[in-house]
Scaffold this active site. Structure first.
Site, PDB file in Angstrom:
ATOM      1  N   ASP A   1      42.201  91.198  19.269  1.00 48.82           N
ATOM      2  CA  ASP A   1      42.441  92.116  20.397  1.00 48.82           C
ATOM      3  C   ASP A   1      42.994  91.407  21.630  1.00 48.82           C
ATOM      4  OD1 ASP A   1      39.969  90.901  20.805  1.00 48.82           O
ATOM      5  OD2 ASP A   1      38.984  92.702  21.555  1.00 48.82           O
TER       6      ASP A   1
ATOM      7  N   LYS B   1      28.619  91.084  17.903  1.00 48.23           N
ATOM      8  CA  LYS B   1      28.397  92.329  18.636  1.00 48.23           C
ATOM      9  C   LYS B   1      27.483  93.310  17.901  1.00 48.23           C
ATOM     10  CE  LYS B   1      33.010  92.602  19.093  1.00 48.23           C
ATOM     11  NZ  LYS B   1      34.356  92.994  19.498  1.00 48.23           N
TER      12      LYS B   1
HETATM   13 MG    MG Z   1      38.499  96.493  22.015  1.00 42.63          MG
END
Ligand code: MG
Ligand code: ADP
Length: 514
Positions: A250, A215
């Site tokens: 996550d 990312k």
């Molecule tokens: Mg997140």
């Protein structure tokens, strides 16, 4: 299960942090405000002399739609390839694009968890801190409080110490505001569930080695290191009496959090800056498993599906964007379906249309050449514009790219946004069906034969209604109307934060005698 759920009791932003400049993966903390049109005060918004461009752009748009098309056979191929890749990744480490990482979590929250726990979530755009007071079976979640801070861009390219010091300092300030509402037994440290949304090779419930940053992060000195040790060291440097009890991906946190409320949750998917998915797997279906045993016979597998790459309908815009990223050739599924990239793909298409098809007439598209100029929330806001003359589209194009547009050009822009978002949402849906399919093949009837919940989280899923609809449509098309009645795809807001705190509680170093 719980008698009282206050959620969240406060939402504050740490005012001392700088906001990001508009660029790679940048969102300010006020995420919702992206859907508002922005009108500059003294600039005329549209020059009406912009000449019509629809005709010269037509062939480019037709080709784009053709190249991005996701008819049923394409979706089916993606779902099948996802299921096959999952199997190969479970056979042997390195057996497929999908890492199929063991989470070391084999007991999910029971509802008995009690006490005050913290969660820390490092995503791709923001980091969040959360405090949750758990009251066990009787009282459930008594209170939660959280804060969110955007990650300054220079820290994404800095050193490991700088990043973790920033996180520990934000956590410290949040902890100071606990305000004596809860008294901890003396000598005990406050425990944290640490959600870390990057690929980690987990080595125990509270340790894991960073495989690589994704990312857009390029922090030096973390890859190959235990990220829990990095955080614990930073907390020591700040003098914090806190300790990580669970390291949680996550998606895994979302699954654990959602399962606390609903026993039918079997899969969790994140669609935010990046994307990932996890699910509950049987231990006997994991050939690569050697020593780890689970009392329940099941565990959560973190697929790291962002690395999936088979059968995706990609365009020259995707290939060019990939080549310009810091991880070319990697995370192709993520680059096709997640929030960090959708706006950038749209920008590349619009630039080409402006240069080769005079989409914006005489208006210079120079600024449109800036990578990541258009962000996914902009794309989303443009798609929500239902005014006759598409004035929100016009002002976003003006404000962000300094181009003038007439109504026909704006209509084309919306079609481009829709084409890229439709492909993303539908491919995400195909990925979900791939996971369910794999689970169903191993346990006939236990997935499609009963209610099965897929818990969803992440800013893209939460804020983009068309994306959500395209995703659901693809799932329904693939499963057919009967089977898809049993598959519930549900937003689990902030499930990952509460999930991480619940997992810290379930894995408390002080046992369960709080
Ligand atoms: Mg997140
Ligand atoms: P993270 O992935 O960093 O943990 P989030 O789950 O909050 O954080 O997701 C943030 C991402 O969600 C942003 O980078 C953006 O791509 C996307 N997003 C945020 N707001 C919107 C919006 N209004 N419309 C579409 N996408 C959005």
């Amino acid at each position: 299960m719980c008698s009282l759920y206050l959620h969240p009791t406060t939402f504050t932003l740490l005012g001392s942090y700088r906001l990001l400049p508009m660029s790679v993966a940048a969102t300010s903390p006020a995420v919702g405000s992206f859907c508002l049109p922005r009108f500059p005060r003294h600039t005329p918004r549209f020059r009406m002399a912009v000449r019509s461009s629809a005709i010269s752009v037509g062939p480019l748009l037709t080709k784009l739609k053709h190249d991005c098309a996701t008819p049923l056979p394409v979706l089916r191929h993606v779902a099948d390839a996802m299921a096959a890749d999952m199997r190969s990744g479970l056979e042997i480490d390195g057996g497929s694009d999908l890492k199929m990482i063991l989470s070391y979590i084999d007991s999910l929250p029971t509802g008995n968890e009690k006490g005050l726990f913290y969660a820390l979530d490092l995503g791709g755009t923001n980091f969040r801190v959360l405090r949750v007071h758990l009251g066990g079976k009787e009282d459930g979640v008594i209170a939660t409080e959280f804060e969110q801070v955007s990650i300054p861009q220079d820290l994404m390219f800095g050193t490991s110490e700088e990043l973790f010091d920033f996180i520990a300092s934000g956590l410290g300030k949040f902890a100071e505001r606990e305000g004596g509402k809860f008294s901890m037994q003396s000598g005990r440290k406050r425990e944290i569930g640490f959600t870390f949304s990057f690929p980690v090779r987990q080595t125990s419930i509270a340790s894991g080695i960073l495989i690589k940053w994704t990312k857009g992060f390029a922090v030096s000195g973390t890859a190959g290191r235990d990220v829990v040790a990095c955080l614990n060291e930073a907390m020591e440097r700040q003098g914090l009496e806190m300790q990580v009890s669970a390291l949680v991906n996550d998606a895994v946190g979302t699954l654990a959090g959602a399962r606390y409320w609903d026993d039918d949750v079997m899969v969790a998917v994140i669609l935010g800056t990046g994307t990932n998915a996890c699910y509950i797997e049987r231990m006997d279906a994991i050939p690569k498993l050697q020593s780890h045993v689970s009392s329940s016979g099941r565990t959560i597998i973190n697929t790291e599906w962002g690395a999936f790459s088979k059968g995706l309908p990609l365009t020259v815009f995707d290939r060019d964007m990939d080549a310009a990223t810091i991880n070319p050739g990697e995370q192709i599924f993520e680059k096709t379906i997640s929030g960090m990239y959708l706006g950038e793909i749209v920008r590349r298409v619009l630039l080409k249309m402006a240069e080769e098809g005079a989409l914006f007439g005489d208006s210079s598209p120079e600024k449109l050449s800036t990578p990541f100029l258009l962000r996914t929330p902009d794309v989303c806001a443009m798609q929500q514009d239902d005014s006759d003359d598409l004035k929100v589209v016009g002002s976003i194009l003006h404000d962000s790219a300094s181009v003038e547009s007439n109504v026909s050009a704006r209509k084309i822009v919306v079609e481009v946004c829709d084409t890229i978002v439709k492909r993303g949402g539908r491919l995400a849906g195909a990925g979900i069906v791939g996971i369910l399919q794999k689970m169903e093949e191993d346990s006939k009837g236990l997935v499609f034969g009963k209610r099965t919940v897929v818990a969803m989280d992440g800013g893209l899923y939460e804020h983009y209604p068309q994306y959500r609809r395209y995703l659901q449509d693809a799932v329904t098309e693939l499963l057919g109307s009967e089977l898809s009645k049993n598959v519930v795809i549900e937003h689990s807001k902030d499930g990952s934060g509460i999930g991480a705190a619940l997992l810290a509680a379930a894995n408390s170093m002080y046992g369960h005698d709080l």
